[in-house]
Design an enzyme around this catalytic site. Structure first.
Site, PDB file in Angstrom:
ATOM      1  N   TYR A 126       0.832  -1.207   0.000  1.00  0.00           N
ATOM      2  CA  TYR A 126       0.000   0.000   0.000  1.00  0.00           C
ATOM      3  C   TYR A 126       0.867   1.259   0.000  1.00  0.00           C
ATOM      4  CZ  TYR A 126      -2.940   3.770   1.709  1.00  0.00           C
ATOM      5  OH  TYR A 126      -3.571   4.977   1.862  1.00  0.00           O
ATOM      6  N   LYS A 130       1.302   4.015  -3.070  1.00  0.00           N
ATOM      7  CA  LYS A 130       0.962   5.425  -2.867  1.00  0.00           C
ATOM      8  C   LYS A 130       2.170   6.310  -3.180  1.00  0.00           C
ATOM      9  CE  LYS A 130      -2.468   6.908  -1.294  1.00  0.00           C
ATOM     10  NZ  LYS A 130      -3.709   7.412  -1.937  1.00  0.00           N
TER      11      LYS A 130
END
Length: 247
Positions: A126, A130
């Site tokens: 994650y 990002k």
């Protein structure tokens, strides 16, 4: 695909549409990855090629899907399904075997993503994706449109607006707190003096609106960290004591 390809597709569409909008890209405070010390409000210092990583991730999905159909994996799926559903008939066994295969694919991909992120200096896929999404925004828009990047910490329920405690769904820390209250989670393991950086959702929205109202020059993206850990830190011990006292 969401955090990298989705960002690229969105900003390509924005550029094709024309005009000169000020783009406010909402990221996360954890894009800096696994490192010590303060992280400045500026572009991340890394040399990861987001295009290569995106292609490799998509290829990994295809590779694992093929691997899941190899005889060795399918034998394990059938053996497990027969042990658990053999008395229910062949169709029940087949359905259970397919569920086992799909779960095997998911587990393999989680391991692929986590290990790849860690080898690049991020704790999980994650935060890696990002960070790559920020790089997509910078490469797509810098010099062409004003760009501001907002990096909130763990977004939690509202301080004041629309009313104290408002939250849309249960994410982040909320499932753990609810599980503790129901007795499903007996303890909160963690470092007592570690800082749990949470930030009320209405403060995050206010920060995004404030950033939107101050567009930077097109060639100089602006970066804003939105957290509480430096000014008003919440320790893990305090969080645990508050939750325990409440319930």
């Amino acid at each position: 695909r969401t955090n990298v390809r989705g960002v690229a597709d969105l900003y390509e569409a924005v550029l094709r549409a024309g005009g000169t909008p000020h783009v406010v890209h909402v990221s996360t405070a954890y894009v800096a990855g696994a490192r010590r010390g303060s992280v400045p409000e500026r572009s991340l210092d890394h040399h990861v090629d987001w295009r290569t990583e995106l292609e490799a991730a998509i290829a990994a999905r295809q590779s694992v899907e093929w691997d899941s159909r190899r005889p060795a994996v399918l034998r394990r799926a059938l053996a497990q399904a027969r042990r658990e559903h053999g008395k229910s008939g062949p169709q029940s066994v087949a359905a259970a075997a397919e569920r086992w295969r799909a779960e095997w694919v998911d587990l393999q991909l989680v391991e692929y993503g986590r290990l790849r992120a860690q080898t690049l200096g991020w704790p999980d896929v994650y935060t890696l994706t990002k960070a790559l999404g920020e790089r997509v925004a910078e490469q797509s828009l810098t010099g062409r449109l004003p760009l501001s990047v907002v990096r909130p910490a763990i977004v939690e329920s509202a301080l004041r607006h629309p009313y104290p405690g408002w939250i849309d769904g249960f994410k982040m820390a909320d499932p753990l707190i609810i599980a503790f209250g129901r007795g499903i989670l007996p303890e909160f393991p963690g470092l007592p003096d570690g800082v749990l950086d949470v930030i009320p959702v209405d403060l995050v929205v206010n920060a995004i609106l404030a950033a939107a109202g101050r567009p930077p020059p097109a060639g100089e993206p602006a970066y804003y960290h939105v957290g509480s850990g430096a000014r008003n830190p919440l320790t893990f011990r305090e969080m645990y004591e508050n939750v325990r006292e409440y319930f």
